[in-house]
Design a protein around this motif. Structure first.
Motif, mmCIF file in Angstrom:
data_model
loop_
_atom_site.group_PDB
_atom_site.id
_atom_site.type_symbol
_atom_site.label_atom_id
_atom_site.label_comp_id
_atom_site.label_asym_id
_atom_site.label_seq_id
_atom_site.Cartn_x
_atom_site.Cartn_y
_atom_site.Cartn_z
ATOM 1 N N LYS A 105 -29.229 51.541 106.672
ATOM 2 C CA LYS A 105 -28.493 50.523 107.443
ATOM 3 C C LYS A 105 -28.241 49.269 106.605
ATOM 4 O O LYS A 105 -27.117 48.765 106.546
ATOM 5 N N SER A 106 -29.289 48.760 105.968
ATOM 6 C CA SER A 106 -29.117 47.555 105.144
ATOM 7 C C SER A 106 -28.201 47.836 103.960
ATOM 8 O O SER A 106 -27.357 47.012 103.606
ATOM 9 N N THR A 107 -28.356 48.984 103.366
ATOM 10 C CA THR A 107 -27.520 49.335 102.207
ATOM 11 C C THR A 107 -26.053 49.377 102.625
ATOM 12 O O THR A 107 -25.174 48.912 101.893
ATOM 13 N N PHE B 236 -24.762 41.089 110.341
ATOM 14 C CA PHE B 236 -26.120 40.700 110.731
ATOM 15 C C PHE B 236 -27.089 41.819 110.380
ATOM 16 O O PHE B 236 -26.928 42.945 110.841
ATOM 17 N N ASP B 237 -28.100 41.518 109.573
ATOM 18 C CA ASP B 237 -29.100 42.533 109.246
ATOM 19 C C ASP B 237 -30.427 42.199 109.928
ATOM 20 O O ASP B 237 -31.207 41.397 109.427
ATOM 21 N N GLU B 238 -30.658 42.812 111.052
ATOM 22 C CA GLU B 238 -31.865 42.600 111.851
ATOM 23 C C GLU B 238 -32.197 41.115 112.022
ATOM 24 O O GLU B 238 -33.298 40.676 111.670
ATOM 25 N N PRO B 239 -31.273 40.355 112.577
ATOM 26 C CA PRO B 239 -31.445 38.899 112.634
ATOM 27 C C PRO B 239 -32.596 38.441 113.528
ATOM 28 O O PRO B 239 -33.039 37.303 113.405
HETATM 29 MG MG MG Z 1 -32.911 47.374 106.628
#
Ligand code: MG
Ligand code: ADP
Length: 258
Positions: free
Chosen positions: A48-50, A178-181
């Motif tokens: 997901k982050s990638t 947004f990455d797990e804000p």
């Molecule tokens: Mg991640």
């Protein structure tokens, strides 16, 4: 649902590490449309982050393409409308894609106001006066006008994350990532950050959100993507994903998080 103009087209996107033995992204294809609130869910390590970081080139993809405003941003050079070969301007690209991380990333030695005006002045060439005016208006929008002169350490996690969001907005991005804000926040502060994100969605901001907040995904998202092992295994409306999941991995994931 009305058809929307596409903003970012992702095709067969890959990010491999260690000679391809680690496939953080393994052929992801999707289109982000203007006004989409796309929510990306999936187990830890699913890419997901990638995926998010590849969109604004914090990661350099090892394959596939990302077409943004008619340009494949995975190529360092491209031909412009006049047929001239020009270099991709990564800074200009990042201005158009605001990013909010799990850990606020505010500069600790600067006041909130200084954090807010830095990029608009440096990157966009705004005057200090204009940048401050804009920053104060944005802080006011998230109820933090009176914290302009405070330092990040004096703010709660929820306040810091609200600042991080409006700091990105100060650049007037086309899309917000947004990455797990809310993942690093104490539970009582999650709501205030999600509320700001909801407001943004209502105003029509295009958003891609990696989150574990399934309530937010259902209520605010118009599309939900489920990733596992670097692949996009299922995509649909919140109703399709949460009420009628097809993929077994998704069913298993939902049984653990809902
Ligand atoms: Mg991640
Ligand atoms: N710099 C790196 N070197 C090697 N493997 C990496 C690197 N960055 C991420 N990975 C691997 O890629 C996979 C996807 O990671 P990530 O995108 O952070 O997943 P998620 O955000 O869904 O938890 C994981 O298996 C992770 O260990």
């Amino acid at each position: 649902m009305a058809t929307r103009d596409s903003l970012i087209q992702v095709t067969d996107l890959k990010k491999h590490y260690k000679m391809g033995t680690i496939k953080a992204l393994d052929g992801v294809t999707t289109t982000i449309n203007k006004g989409d609130v796309m929510v990306v869910i999936g187990p830890s390590g699913s890419g997901k982050s990638t995926f998010l970081r590849s969109l604004n080139l914090l990661e350099e993809p090892t394959g596939g393409s990302i077409i943004f405003e008619g340009v494949d941003i995975t190529k360092k050079k491209y031909k412009n409308a006049q047929g001239k070969t020009v270099k991709l301007d990564i800074d200009a690209l990042r201005q158009k894609m605001g990013m909010v991380f799990q850990h606020f990333n505010l500069f600790p030695h600067m006041t909130i106001l200084e954090n807010m005006v830095l990029a608009p002045m440096k990157v966009r060439g705004m005057s200090r006066e204009e940048a401050e005016k804009k920053a104060r208006a944005l802080l006011d929008r998230v109820g933090l006008a009176d914290r302009a002169d405070a330092y990040p350490i004096q703010l709660s996690g929820g306040q810091k994350q609200r600042v991080a969001i409006v700091r990105a907005l100060a650049m007037e991005p086309e899309v917000m990532l947004f990455d797990e804000p809310t993942s690093a926040l104490d539970p009582e502060m999650v709501g205030e950050v999600l509320d700001v994100m909801k407001e943004l969605a209502k105003e029509g901001m295009t958003m891609v959100c990696v989150t574990h907040e399934m309530g937010f995904a259902r209520e605010v998202g118009n599309r939900v993507l489920f990733m596992a092992d670097g692949k996009l295994l299922e995509e649909g409306t919140p109703e399709q994903i949460f009420e009628h999941p097809q993929n077994l991995r998704l069913q298993d994931f939902l049984s653990k998080v809902l």
